[in-house]
Design a protein around this motif. Structure first.
Motif, PDB file in Angstrom:
ATOM      1  N   MET A 195      11.691 -23.924 -16.720  1.00  0.00           N
ATOM      2  CA  MET A 195      11.338 -22.622 -16.126  1.00  0.00           C
ATOM      3  C   MET A 195      10.649 -21.731 -17.164  1.00  0.00           C
ATOM      4  SD  MET A 195      11.415 -20.624 -13.457  1.00  0.00           S
ATOM      5  CE  MET A 195      12.435 -21.485 -12.271  1.00  0.00           C
ATOM      6  N   VAL A 196       9.518 -21.130 -16.778  1.00  0.00           N
ATOM      7  CA  VAL A 196       8.787 -20.227 -17.674  1.00  0.00           C
ATOM      8  C   VAL A 196       9.061 -18.784 -17.231  1.00  0.00           C
ATOM      9  CG1 VAL A 196       6.448 -19.400 -18.137  1.00  0.00           C
ATOM     10  CG2 VAL A 196       6.954 -21.832 -18.319  1.00  0.00           C
ATOM     11  N   LYS A 197       9.425 -17.962 -18.189  1.00  0.00           N
ATOM     12  CA  LYS A 197       9.744 -16.569 -17.835  1.00  0.00           C
ATOM     13  C   LYS A 197       8.622 -15.636 -18.257  1.00  0.00           C
ATOM     14  CE  LYS A 197      14.722 -16.658 -18.122  1.00  0.00           C
ATOM     15  NZ  LYS A 197      15.914 -16.258 -18.833  1.00  0.00           N
ATOM     16  N   ILE A 198       8.097 -14.880 -17.289  1.00  0.00           N
ATOM     17  CA  ILE A 198       7.062 -13.890 -17.607  1.00  0.00           C
ATOM     18  C   ILE A 198       7.685 -12.507 -17.490  1.00  0.00           C
ATOM     19  CG2 ILE A 198       4.837 -12.916 -16.895  1.00  0.00           C
ATOM     20  CD1 ILE A 198       3.934 -15.638 -16.199  1.00  0.00           C
ATOM     21  N   LEU A 199       7.568 -11.743 -18.566  1.00  0.00           N
ATOM     22  CA  LEU A 199       8.181 -10.415 -18.598  1.00  0.00           C
ATOM     23  C   LEU A 199       7.107  -9.331 -18.594  1.00  0.00           C
ATOM     24  CD1 LEU A 199      10.959  -8.899 -19.054  1.00  0.00           C
ATOM     25  CD2 LEU A 199      10.260  -8.756 -21.449  1.00  0.00           C
ATOM     26  N   GLY A 200       7.193  -8.425 -17.640  1.00  0.00           N
ATOM     27  CA  GLY A 200       6.316  -7.251 -17.641  1.00  0.00           C
ATOM     28  C   GLY A 200       6.956  -6.167 -18.496  1.00  0.00           C
ATOM     29  N   VAL A 201       6.122  -5.471 -19.256  1.00  0.00           N
ATOM     30  CA  VAL A 201       6.620  -4.350 -20.070  1.00  0.00           C
ATOM     31  C   VAL A 201       5.801  -3.132 -19.677  1.00  0.00           C
ATOM     32  CG1 VAL A 201       6.944  -3.444 -22.402  1.00  0.00           C
ATOM     33  CG2 VAL A 201       7.195  -5.909 -21.981  1.00  0.00           C
ATOM     34  N   CYS A 202       6.444  -2.168 -18.999  1.00  0.00           N
ATOM     35  CA  CYS A 202       5.710  -0.984 -18.559  1.00  0.00           C
ATOM     36  C   CYS A 202       5.887   0.134 -19.574  1.00  0.00           C
ATOM     37  CB  CYS A 202       6.187  -0.539 -17.177  1.00  0.00           C
ATOM     38  SG  CYS A 202       5.203   0.851 -16.570  1.00  0.00           S
ATOM     39  N   GLY A 203       4.762   0.624 -20.096  1.00  0.00           N
ATOM     40  CA  GLY A 203       4.796   1.648 -21.138  1.00  0.00           C
ATOM     41  C   GLY A 203       4.701   3.065 -20.608  1.00  0.00           C
ATOM     42  N   SER A 204       4.867   3.240 -19.284  1.00  0.00           N
ATOM     43  CA  SER A 204       4.794   4.606 -18.744  1.00  0.00           C
ATOM     44  C   SER A 204       6.183   5.226 -18.661  1.00  0.00           C
ATOM     45  CB  SER A 204       4.175   4.598 -17.340  1.00  0.00           C
ATOM     46  OG  SER A 204       4.245   5.908 -16.799  1.00  0.00           O
TER      47      SER A 204
END
Ligand SMILES: Cc1cc2nc3c(=O)[nH]c(=O)nc-3n(C[C@H](O)[C@H](O)[C@H](O)COP(=O)(O)O)c2cc1C
Length: 205
Positions: free
Chosen positions: A1-10
């Motif tokens: 399983m590949v994990k993609i993480l979003g990082v929101c800088g707002s």
């Protein structure tokens, strides 16, 4: 399983969060890919003050705030989608603080970020308000942590750039070309991460 993480800088739930969540959900149910996102919104993240505790003691940061929980998620992921609003022609101070606190990760535990991948996105209130500058800054932040940068599909170049007209989530949805570009970018990142994962297993590294 590949994990993609979003990082929101707002620091708020607006255009950037909307672009990020739309792009991440466009991956849908691609088998073998899992997505999650974190945000600086409402989080206490003090900037690094160069006390050098991490480097001297060869351990994690001495500052105790919300960064520990965010870093755990960061380390667990295989690939990153880093998104920021343009604040005075660059990323938000909150996102810069977040990256500044990764010092122990890169200097003490560099293997934890080895062979990870990342992409960049920016939203600006003006049509040409510095989205490209901000995308470039995010790319440099990723490179400064040893993370490999993935380019966008044709027409997107360095990353995804949205014109929110300062209308928060509604403004994001009105820029459908940017949402499309952001979705293509995230799908390309998923493809690269999946291929890398399969290759790594095949050569047993
Ligand atoms: C302190 C501050 C500085 C800003 N500087 C810029 C800027 O240089 N260029 C621009 O296009 N928009 C600028 N904006 C507008 C935001 O980038 C824009 O509204 C963005 O879409 C906000 O994202 P959000 O809704 O996710 O918070 C600025 C906003 C703030 C609060």
């Amino acid at each position: 399983m590949v994990k993609i993480l979003g990082v929101c800088g707002s620091p708020r739930s607006g255009a950037t969060e909307k672009m990020l969540s739309e792009a991440l959900s466009s991956i849908g149910n691609v088998s073998g890919v899992e997505t999650e996102w974190i945000t600086v919104r409402g989080k206490k993240i003090a900037p690094c003050n160069n006390c050098n505790y991490c480097k001297r003691e060869k351990t994690w940061c001495v500052i105790k705030d919300d960064m520990q929980e965010l870093l755990e998620k960061f380390v667990e992921a295989d690939a990153y989608v880093v998104a920021s609003p343009v604040y005075v022609y660059t990323v938000t101070p909150q996102l810069l603080a977040f990256f500044s606190r990764m010092r122990p990760l890169f200097h003490v535990y560099p293997e934890k970020l080895r062979n990870k991948f990342g992409v960049a996105m920016a939203t600006g209130g003006m049509r040409n308000g510095g989205q490209e500058m901000t995308v470039n800054t995010i790319i440099n932040l990723l490179l400064a942590k040893g993370i490999n940068v993935v380019s966008n599909e044709i027409g997107g170049y360095a990353g995804a750039m949205l014109w929110s007209k300062d209308k928060e989530a509604l403004g994001a949805m009105e820029d459908d070309k940017a949402i499309e570009s952001a979705s293509k970018l995230v799908n390309k990142l998923a493809e690269v991460a999946l291929i890398y994962d399969a290759g790594r297993k095949a050569v047993n590294v």
